[in-house]
Design an enzyme around this catalytic site. Structure first.
Site, PDB file in Angstrom:
ATOM      1  N   GLU A  58      56.945  35.524  37.480  1.00  0.00           N
ATOM      2  CA  GLU A  58      56.289  34.907  38.630  1.00  0.00           C
ATOM      3  C   GLU A  58      57.105  33.728  39.182  1.00  0.00           C
ATOM      4  O   GLU A  58      56.591  32.612  39.310  1.00  0.00           O
ATOM      5  CB  GLU A  58      54.872  34.455  38.226  1.00  0.00           C
ATOM      6  CG  GLU A  58      54.004  35.640  37.815  1.00  0.00           C
ATOM      7  CD  GLU A  58      52.605  35.249  37.358  1.00  0.00           C
ATOM      8  OE1 GLU A  58      51.675  35.992  37.630  1.00  0.00           O
ATOM      9  OE2 GLU A  58      52.452  34.178  36.703  1.00  0.00           O
TER      10      GLU A  58
HETATM   11  C1  ACM Z   1      52.229  36.564  32.916  1.00  0.00           C
HETATM   12  O1  ACM Z   1      51.077  36.922  32.683  1.00  0.00           O
HETATM   13  N1  ACM Z   1      52.516  35.847  34.006  1.00  0.00           N
HETATM   14  C2  ACM Z   1      53.321  36.900  32.033  1.00  0.00           C
END
Ligand code: ACM
Length: 545
Positions: free
Chosen positions: A333
């Site tokens: 992310e």
């Molecule tokens: C995640 O759940 N961002 C690895």
């Protein structure tokens, strides 16, 4: 009475479990368990505990655990008698299975008033000792061990649980209790999520603002109404002595701590502490605060030499605290909008002939991998580490789509399966479309469908995730983790052949006595917490510095 001992004569272990009516409620299910027809063995104050040399530390742990169960036996001695319980190291214990599994292999026989636990290494003795603790806890008042023979070893080498201490902070005692429970179920990796947008939680003496600034946020989302701010300062961090304490506690239980230091995304707290780590040439840039809401933040670390020098400095100071080989660098992310708008980031892309900002992510991760390799460590990251090209030596923790696992396996990389579909223990256990109950965890098969036989060994194992945006107390951590992690432990340890939900349920019912012993706040079948609901809802606010 002579027990029919199972011999390791087969090339590969197959499951031969007694029927659930006879079998004790062991979780995870051992590879081979043969009930004996002899009498049960009482555990009393005069029951001897023999353990010589390197077996002694495991014996001390076992005695303490049995005492917690109410079965106080004699203090360990260095003998090897034919009475009581003997823990014996025997490098000659017949070997089957892969090399990596040998240290954890154990044999336990209980017959004629004598229990013998044999393993090639202390680690195997410890795994077998957890079996003894589980057996003792189920026998009720009087503490008697059933006659049986067990030959056991793990299916996977990575059997993990992750705890997010970034969104909410948990004390050393709470973290160590989490590790205790993990170890009692033969899990062996504690993935410690130590840095987040909302808090940097590990002391770095050469970069003190990481904790003096980065460990504290001005406000948190209201629990259950995340759009609202509670207006309460919140934070906390682990000193290096705290880290040493936790790592030693884990090591005594043969659990490896895998620290996670997130980059290039989820780094808002670090950038708030040291704004020069951010992409300050992005038009309209403002130095960020430590995050006060949840979600994916657009801030990423700048791909500058100064950033890598900073990371190297942090690594130099804190990697020696973690003896394990793997360091988790996150990688997930990390939005690309800042790098798209940063003239400097664009210049790096051009200079290194990278395709785009995704190529820059791969380049960034490879630079960090170089820093780790130079310090004798191995990189593991979430599956976004394949964006722009996966390093051939990286290990991928797959959380989103199984296609990333297939891609990594085909490329020759190792993977750890941590999919949202089965292992996100922050998800509700019932009542929502993506609810994830214990039975669903139990159906996880870590080797992706259709994996060629030549790639199976690259699947190191599986891991459960306890993200804590909606978990503000250790009581709620336990409610969300147990008994789902019991199912995970079985997936990771026990053979796929013979896996049986009905049999597991019967064993789980008996096994809960052990969780009750430790007053674990597990989720009961009816959804109620085993111990508390008020404490579970609370969000303790650690004191500010
Ligand atoms: C995640 O759940 N961002 C690895």
């Amino acid at each position: 009475m002579i027990l029919r001992l199972l011999l390791f004569t087969c090339a590969a272990m197959t499951s031969s479990v007694a029927t659930s009516a006879e079998a004790p409620g062991l979780i995870p299910r051992p590879v081979h368990l043969t009930p004996g027809d002899g009498p049960t063995m009482p555990l009393t104050a005069t029951t001897a505990l023999h353990a010589a040399g390197a077996a002694a530390a495991v014996a001390t742990w076992l005695r303490d655990e049995l005492a917690r169960s109410g079965a106080a036996i004699a203090a360990p001695d260095a003998g090897d008698g034919q009475d009581g319980i003997t823990l014996r190291l025997d490098p000659g214990l017949a070997a089957v299975g892969p090399d990596w599994a040998q240290a954890e292999t154990y044999r336990l026989t209980i017959d004629a008033g004598h229990a013998t636990l044999t393993a090639r290494a202390p680690e195997g003795l410890f795994r077998g000792a957890t079996t003894l603790v589980q057996l003792a806890e189920q026998t009720g008042a009087g503490w008697r061990l059933p006659a049986l023979a067990i030959d056991d070893q793990p299916r996977f080498r990575w059997r993990g649980l992750m705890l997010d201490c970034g969104r909410h902070f948990f004390t050393v005692a709470e973290v160590e209790r989490f590790i205790d429970l993990l170890a009692l179920h033969k899990l062996n990796r504690f993935h410690w999520h130590l840095t987040e947008d909302q808090g940097w939680r590990i002391e770095v003496k050469s970069a003190p603002r990481l904790t003096s600034v980065g460990a504290w946020r001005a406000s948190s989302p209201v629990m259950g109404d995340a759009g609202k701010a509670d207006g309460q300062p919140y934070g906390g961090f682990y000193t290096q002595d705290d880290i040493r304490h936790v790592v030693a506690h884990a090591a005594a239980r043969f659990v490896t701590v895998v620290p996670e230091l997130e980059m290039p995304g989820h780094g808002c707290a670090a950038i708030a502490a040291y704004p020069e780590l951010g992409n300050r040439d992005v038009p309209g840039w403002q130095d960020p605060q430590v995050g006060t809401h949840w979600g994916v933040f657009h801030h990423t670390l700048a791909p500058r030499e100064e950033t890598f020098a900073f990371i190297a400095k942090v690594f130099d100071e804190i990697l020696p605290l973690f003896p394990g080989a793997y360091v988790h660098i996150g990688g997930d992310e990390a939005p690309k909008d800042e790098w798209q708008h940063s003239p400097f980031a664009q210049q790096v892309i051009a200079e290194h002939d990278l395709k785009d900002a995704h190529g820059l992510q791969a380049w960034f991760i490879k630079r960090v991998e170089g820093l780790l390799t130079a310090r004798g460590k191995r990189l593991i990251g979430w599956d976004e580490i394949q964006e722009g090209g996966l390093s051939p030596t990286a290990t991928m923790m797959v959380w989103r789509d199984w296609k990333w696992a297939k891609l990594a396996l085909a490329a020759g990389n190792a993977v750890v399966m941590a999919p949202t579909s089965h292992t996100y223990f922050d998800y509700a256990q019932s009542g929502t479309p993506r609810a994830l109950d214990t039975q669903r965890v139990f159906t996880l098969e870590p080797v992706p469908d259709g994996t060629p036989a030549t790639q199976v060994a690259q699947v190191l194992g599986a891991q459960g995730q306890v993200w804590t945006e909606s978990i503000g107390s250790a009581d709620k951590v336990e409610y969300m983790t147990w008994p789902r992690a019991c199912a995970l432990a079985e997936v990771c340890w026990s053979p796929a052949e013979g896996r049986d939900w009905t049999d597991f349920q019967a064993r789980l019912t008996r096994h809960l006595a052990l969780l009750d012993r430790d007053q674990v706040n597990y989720r009961k079948d009816d959804g109620a917490p085993a111990r508390s609901s008020e404490a579970m809802a609370a969000t303790p606010h650690p004191p500010l510095p």
